[in-house]
Design an enzyme around this catalytic site. Structure first.
Site, PDB file in Angstrom:
ATOM      1  N   THR A  98       0.831  -1.198   0.000  1.00  0.00           N
ATOM      2  CA  THR A  98       0.000   0.000   0.000  1.00  0.00           C
ATOM      3  C   THR A  98       0.869   1.253   0.000  1.00  0.00           C
ATOM      4  OG1 THR A  98      -0.118   0.395   2.397  1.00  0.00           O
ATOM      5  CG2 THR A  98      -1.659  -1.213   1.462  1.00  0.00           C
ATOM      6  N   ASP A  99       0.295   2.346  -0.434  1.00  0.00           N
ATOM      7  CA  ASP A  99       0.955   3.631  -0.265  1.00  0.00           C
ATOM      8  C   ASP A  99       0.988   3.964   1.227  1.00  0.00           C
ATOM      9  OD1 ASP A  99       2.188   6.040  -0.922  1.00  0.00           O
ATOM     10  OD2 ASP A  99       0.923   6.310  -2.680  1.00  0.00           O
TER      11      ASP A  99
END
Length: 389
Positions: A98-99
């Site tokens: 994920t970011d």
């Protein structure tokens, strides 16, 4: 991929261009990705090329798709995108990371920075983690809360088998790269390779070649402004006298000069926090007082303007005033001067339209490329020293 390779994380899936009003999804006012041109599929093309090239990791974006067939939650929480599109359609079995900061609030540069949990802001940190795992991601970017994951497993909400799937992907990457066999970098060898004269020369040549000549007006005798002659008297803004010393005679005022050289940043609006101002956003117009000063300079001495296009800029008020305009995408003053004085040829071409006005920007469809009405300079524009202004 092997012991002499690097693993590439390709981001941000499934594309980060079509933000509502051009805002940035690091912030709540930029969370929506919109597709009024029904052009979602177009934004997948670079990722398809990355899959073909063997990318082994993918990072989903912060934004949340609006008005599509996909769930209206941030891509990191989005099972219809991570599992349905990435895993099932594209058969991607690499690592999905994920970011940063989807789960936990933080403080950045002294300012509160809420988690980018777009579409699931109402969920607790624990439930956000559960949503990310159920979506199909393997790794949490920028988080340090393993106790939450342990609690999810102990409570039975996430099975050990689900954790094993992600652990297997992450460990496989390390085995393939040989990191368990040879975990340490040979620092001297790395420095010799990365810092070699050959690589540095290639980087400097790429900087020079990337300059894009947007306009190059001729004088009364028909001679183009660029390239400049060595030894001319030069007035500088945004270029150090030390850098220019080997090219011309640096003078202190426009009135003394044969030519002025000005380096500009593409315009952006100041926002409330330091972190927001890392992400240049807002109007593409230069402030009126800055334009007034530049136009006055152009009226005093032939002026060459170089613009760093980290984002588009509206150059309409300047293009009829400046003797020449170049664009760069991140290059040194020495690279610029080599091009302006003819030691290198500008070879760049615009990777985007440069609009004539903010009115033209506002009617663009954010998901459709190159639909600018009557742009000042069209995608692909770029002159050489043997082509007209």
């Amino acid at each position: 991929m092997g012991g002499d390779s690097v693993a590439t994380m390709t981001k941000h899936f499934p594309g980060g261009g079509p933000q509502k009003d051009g805002e940035d999804p690091h912030f709540s006012y930029g969370r929506e990705q919109v597709y009024p041109g029904d052009n979602f599929e177009h934004h997948l093309l670079p990722f398809e090329a990355a899959f073909d090239a063997g990318t082994s990791q993918i990072m989903p974006y912060y934004g949340m798709p609006v008005g599509t067939e996909y769930d209206e939650v941030g891509f990191g929480f989005n099972k219809s995108v991570i599992t349905g599109l990435l895993r099932d359609r594209y058969k991607f079995d690499g690592v999905v990371c994920t970011d940063w900061g989807l789960l936990s609030d933080a403080v950045i540069a002294g300012e509160p920075f809420p988690a980018r949990a777009w579409g699931v802001e109402h969920l607790s940190t624990r439930d956000r983690m559960l949503a990310v795992l159920n979506a199909g991601a393997d790794q949490f970017g920028g988080e340090a809360i393993p106790e939450v994951l342990i609690d999810l497993v102990r409570s039975g909400e996430i099975s050990e088998e689900r954790i094993d799937v992600s652990a297997r992907r992450l460990l496989r990457e390390k085995f393939v790269l040989g990191l368990f066999d040879s975990p340490m970098v040979d620092v001297r060898r790395a420095e010799a390779i990365v810092g070699s004269a050959e690589f540095r020369a290639a980087g400097e040549a790429a900087q020079r070649a990337s300059f894009t000549l947007l306009s190059n007006r001729a004088d009364a005798a028909g001679a183009p402004t660029l390239p400049l002659s060595r030894g001319v008297k030069v007035y500088l803004q945004g270029v150090s006298a030390e850098a220019a010393a080997g090219y011309g005679t640096v003078v202190d005022s426009p009135e003394e000069a044969d030519v002025a050289i000005v380096r500009l940043q593409a315009p952006f609006e100041q926002r409330d926090t330091m972190f927001e101002n890392f992400f240049h956003a807002g109007s593409l117009d230069y402030p009126a007082d800055q334009l007034e000063g530049l136009v006055a300079l152009c009226g005093t001495v032939p002026t060459v303007i170089d613009v760093f296009l980290d984002r588009p800029a509206i150059l309409t008020p300047l293009v009829g005033e400046a003797a020449a305009i170049t664009a760069n995408f991140g290059a040194s003053s020495h690279a610029l001067l080599d091009v302006l004085f003819g030691d290198a040829e500008p070879q760049g071409r615009l990777p985007m339209d440069l609009p004539r006005s903010m009115d033209a920007v506002r009617v663009n469809l954010p998901d459709v490329p190159f639909d600018t009405v009557d742009p000042l300079f069209r995608f692909g524009h770029g002159l050489g020293y043997n082509t007209g202004a």
